[in-house]
Design a protein around this motif. Structure first.
Motif, PDB file in Angstrom:
ATOM      1  N   ALA A  16       1.033  -1.110   0.097  1.00 52.52           N
ATOM      2  CA  ALA A  16      -0.018   0.006   0.121  1.00 52.52           C
ATOM      3  C   ALA A  16       1.008   1.280  -0.009  1.00 52.52           C
ATOM      4  N   LEU A  17       0.675   2.168  -0.827  1.00 52.50           N
ATOM      5  CA  LEU A  17       1.441   3.334  -1.112  1.00 52.50           C
ATOM      6  C   LEU A  17       1.760   4.121   0.235  1.00 52.50           C
ATOM      7  N   GLN A  18       0.647   4.211   0.967  1.00 51.59           N
ATOM      8  CA  GLN A  18       0.643   5.009   2.308  1.00 51.59           C
ATOM      9  C   GLN A  18       1.851   4.103   3.229  1.00 51.59           C
ATOM     10  N   GLU A  19       2.291   3.179   3.126  1.00 46.08           N
ATOM     11  CA  GLU A  19       3.146   2.455   4.025  1.00 46.08           C
ATOM     12  C   GLU A  19       4.474   2.977   4.028  1.00 46.08           C
ATOM     13  N   ARG A  20       4.772   3.870   2.959  1.00 47.40           N
ATOM     14  CA  ARG A  20       6.039   4.532   2.915  1.00 47.40           C
ATOM     15  C   ARG A  20       6.199   5.482   3.679  1.00 47.40           C
ATOM     16  N   PHE A  21       4.949   6.042   4.477  1.00 48.54           N
ATOM     17  CA  PHE A  21       5.024   6.851   5.499  1.00 48.54           C
ATOM     18  C   PHE A  21       5.193   6.357   6.812  1.00 48.54           C
ATOM     19  N   TYR A  22       5.205   4.940   6.887  1.00 46.61           N
ATOM     20  CA  TYR A  22       5.219   4.528   8.285  1.00 46.61           C
ATOM     21  C   TYR A  22       6.747   4.417   8.985  1.00 46.61           C
ATOM     22  N   PHE A  23       7.755   4.952   7.810  1.00 43.61           N
ATOM     23  CA  PHE A  23       9.071   5.053   8.271  1.00 43.61           C
ATOM     24  C   PHE A  23       9.498   6.098   9.051  1.00 43.61           C
ATOM     25  N   SER A  24      10.240   6.222   9.910  1.00 46.46           N
ATOM     26  CA  SER A  24      10.632   7.526  10.688  1.00 46.46           C
ATOM     27  C   SER A  24      11.812   8.143   9.769  1.00 46.46           C
ATOM     28  N   ASP A  25      12.227   9.168  10.255  1.00 46.05           N
ATOM     29  CA  ASP A  25      13.263   9.777   9.475  1.00 46.05           C
ATOM     30  C   ASP A  25      14.586   9.328   9.946  1.00 46.05           C
ATOM     31  N   GLU A  26      14.738   8.203  10.650  1.00 42.63           N
ATOM     32  CA  GLU A  26      16.030   7.479  11.084  1.00 42.63           C
ATOM     33  C   GLU A  26      16.500   6.518  10.194  1.00 42.63           C
ATOM     34  N   VAL A  27      15.700   6.186   9.046  1.00 41.55           N
ATOM     35  CA  VAL A  27      16.061   5.184   8.055  1.00 41.55           C
ATOM     36  C   VAL A  27      15.882   6.205   6.742  1.00 41.55           C
ATOM     37  N   LEU A  28      16.613   5.839   5.671  1.00 40.10           N
ATOM     38  CA  LEU A  28      16.053   6.180   4.408  1.00 40.10           C
ATOM     39  C   LEU A  28      15.627   4.865   3.479  1.00 40.10           C
ATOM     40  N   PRO A  29      14.020   5.131   3.193  1.00 38.01           N
ATOM     41  CA  PRO A  29      13.728   4.046   2.332  1.00 38.01           C
ATOM     42  C   PRO A  29      13.775   4.279   1.015  1.00 38.01           C
ATOM     43  N   LEU A  30      14.240   3.152   0.256  1.00 39.40           N
ATOM     44  CA  LEU A  30      14.446   3.289  -1.225  1.00 39.40           C
ATOM     45  C   LEU A  30      13.243   2.208  -1.495  1.00 39.40           C
ATOM     46  N   PHE A  31      12.477   2.919  -2.462  1.00 42.38           N
ATOM     47  CA  PHE A  31      11.136   1.864  -2.971  1.00 42.38           C
ATOM     48  C   PHE A  31      11.204   1.562  -4.401  1.00 42.38           C
ATOM     49  N   GLU A  32      11.832   0.339  -4.721  1.00 41.68           N
ATOM     50  CA  GLU A  32      11.938  -0.010  -6.345  1.00 41.68           C
ATOM     51  C   GLU A  32      10.745  -0.908  -6.592  1.00 41.68           C
ATOM     52  N   THR A  33      10.798  -1.413  -7.850  1.00 39.57           N
ATOM     53  CA  THR A  33       9.842  -1.913  -8.501  1.00 39.57           C
ATOM     54  C   THR A  33      10.421  -3.127  -9.355  1.00 39.57           C
ATOM     55  N   GLY A  34       9.338  -4.222  -9.463  1.00 39.09           N
ATOM     56  CA  GLY A  34       9.815  -5.261 -10.411  1.00 39.09           C
ATOM     57  C   GLY A  34       9.302  -4.957 -11.883  1.00 39.09           C
ATOM     58  N   ILE A  35       8.624  -4.184 -12.071  1.00 40.69           N
ATOM     59  CA  ILE A  35       7.781  -3.851 -13.142  1.00 40.69           C
ATOM     60  C   ILE A  35       8.630  -4.023 -14.463  1.00 40.69           C
ATOM     61  N   PRO A  36       9.887  -3.346 -14.504  1.00 37.83           N
ATOM     62  CA  PRO A  36      10.619  -3.260 -15.428  1.00 37.83           C
ATOM     63  C   PRO A  36      11.304  -4.785 -15.872  1.00 37.83           C
ATOM     64  N   LEU A  37      11.104  -5.726 -15.123  1.00 40.36           N
ATOM     65  CA  LEU A  37      11.596  -6.835 -15.335  1.00 40.36           C
ATOM     66  C   LEU A  37      10.422  -7.711 -16.361  1.00 40.36           C
ATOM     67  N   LEU A  38       9.176  -7.298 -15.873  1.00 39.25           N
ATOM     68  CA  LEU A  38       8.127  -7.860 -16.557  1.00 39.25           C
ATOM     69  C   LEU A  38       8.105  -7.100 -17.899  1.00 39.25           C
ATOM     70  N   LYS A  39       8.306  -5.800 -18.138  1.00 40.13           N
ATOM     71  CA  LYS A  39       7.987  -4.989 -19.235  1.00 40.13           C
ATOM     72  C   LYS A  39       9.501  -5.843 -20.285  1.00 40.13           C
ATOM     73  N   GLN A  40      10.569  -6.112 -19.867  1.00 41.05           N
ATOM     74  CA  GLN A  40      11.321  -6.593 -20.657  1.00 41.05           C
ATOM     75  C   GLN A  40      11.155  -8.081 -21.211  1.00 41.05           C
ATOM     76  N   ARG A  41      10.638  -8.621 -20.192  1.00 41.56           N
ATOM     77  CA  ARG A  41      10.111 -10.145 -20.693  1.00 41.56           C
ATOM     78  C   ARG A  41       9.053  -9.947 -21.644  1.00 41.56           C
ATOM     79  N   LEU A  42       7.843  -9.038 -21.354  1.00 38.15           N
ATOM     80  CA  LEU A  42       6.814  -9.175 -22.328  1.00 38.15           C
ATOM     81  C   LEU A  42       7.206  -8.731 -23.874  1.00 38.15           C
ATOM     82  N   SER A  43       8.610  -7.968 -23.821  1.00 35.70           N
ATOM     83  CA  SER A  43       8.939  -7.427 -25.072  1.00 35.70           C
ATOM     84  C   SER A  43       9.627  -8.520 -25.878  1.00 35.70           C
ATOM     85  N   GLN A  44      10.017  -9.527 -25.376  1.00 33.50           N
ATOM     86  CA  GLN A  44      10.451 -10.806 -25.771  1.00 33.50           C
ATOM     87  C   GLN A  44       9.319 -11.794 -26.377  1.00 33.50           C
ATOM     88  N   LEU A  45       8.206 -11.469 -25.924  1.00 36.04           N
ATOM     89  CA  LEU A  45       7.173 -12.639 -26.466  1.00 36.04           C
ATOM     90  C   LEU A  45       6.898 -12.451 -28.148  1.00 36.04           C
TER      91      LEU A  45
END
Length: 324
Positions: free
Chosen positions: A146-175
């Motif tokens: 859930a997108l709002q979960e990124r705001f659950y983390f305090s300023d004591e850590v630096l969250p980096l949110f990535e996605t696996g979608i580029p892997l899918l798009k690359q695989r779809l281009s090969q079909l």
């Protein structure tokens, strides 16, 4: 030569990993010569509590350190947290926690008094990772539920949110039928999370409506007729929603239906519902392809090379993120 044209030198990252993540860790290291794998002795005392030893701890001073974690099994969370809290305190230059799957993400809702939002609890625990010599620890997560979960983390850590979608798009281009692919979202939540990453694709949006005691999946918008429809979501548990979506899409003329989820959780071996088989249960070979990533290593080990499953590895993406 201007500073803008000078190639950025890669930093050496010392990567530790949980036992479940051994295969993924080796794949990450194979994607970058500057990632060095290190081992941990995962032992237990007679009473079952962890007895852990970090090899070559003194050599980590002034070094960049990362830990690849898997919280898919609650029984192994405490021992990993013990290591995660210990590593930044070894006078390291920086510390990064790689947690591809944030497992409590689907349990963030409080619908009535007494519900416990375990996603918030885990975020609070991770927000208390000690500061390293170089500053706050970094946290790498893929496709948080859930997108709002990124705001659950305090300023004591630096969250980096990535996605696996580029892997899918690359695989779809090969079909072979890449030009005939349509992306389907099983509900409005999946559409909100991912639709901007598929701006060059035709889209079908489904939703669930309540009829009496039943929740029925219907097509809200888009055309599936004659197309190869790929259902996209962040995670799958029992798979019931995906199966209902497949039925509706097939009924509306889809040539074939595939699915992608970043996190193949599949508790109680629910992945078996999607295996290709030759019986007459009405679901045989319903999904042409089912792509998952290796964010849930126990699932990867279970499904092996069983059709229709194919694993798209996050290893390259993780290796790149560790160089940021």
């Amino acid at each position: 030569m201007s500073s803008e044209n000078v190639p950025k030198s890669k930093k050496q990252v010392n990567l530790f990993y949980s036992l479940d993540c051994k295969d993924l860790a080796f794949n990450v290291a194979s994607n970058c010569d500057h990632i060095i794998l290190h081992s941990i002795k995962w032992r237990s005392f007679a009473d079952g509590f962890p007895n852990i030893y970090i090899d070559n701890a003194e050599e980590l001073r002034g070094q960049h350190v990362a830990f690849l974690a898997s919280f898919s099994s609650p029984a192994h969370v405490f021992e990993q947290l013990s290591v995660i809290y210990a590593l930044p305190r070894l006078f390291v230059a920086s510390f990064t926690l790689v947690l591809p799957f944030f497992p409590t993400g689907s349990f963030e809702r409080m619908e009535e008094e007494g519900d416990v939002a375990t996603a918030f609890t885990l975020a609070r625990m991770l927000s208390n990772i000690p500061i390293s010599r170089g500053g706050p620890s970094s946290l790498l997560i893929y496709d948080i539920h859930a997108l709002q979960e990124r705001f659950y983390f305090s300023d004591e850590v630096l969250p980096l949110f990535e996605t696996g979608i580029p892997l899918l798009k690359q695989r779809l281009s090969q079909l072979p039928d890449a030009d005939n692919v349509v992306i389907a979202f099983p509900d409005d939540g999946a559409w909100k999370r991912f639709h901007k990453q598929f701006d060059k694709f035709s889209v079908v949006v489904c939703n669930k409506v309540r009829e009496g005691d039943k929740r029925i999946v219907r097509i809200k918008e888009g055309n599936a007729s004659g197309r190869h429809v790929v259902i996209v979501d962040d995670l799958v548990q029992s798979g019931g929603t995906l199966i209902e979506c497949q039925k509706v899409l097939a009924a509306h003329g889809a040539a074939k239906v595939s699915a992608y989820v970043t996190h193949g959780v599949f508790p109680n071996q629910s992945w078996e519902r999607f295996m290709h088989k030759n019986d007459a249960d009405g679901l045989e070979n319903a999904f042409a392809n089912f792509w998952i990533t290796d964010s849930c290593p126990l699932t990867v080990k279970a499904i092996g090379n069983k059709a229709p499953f194919e694993v798209l590895s996050l290893a390259g993406s993780i290796a790149n993120a560790l160089q940021i």
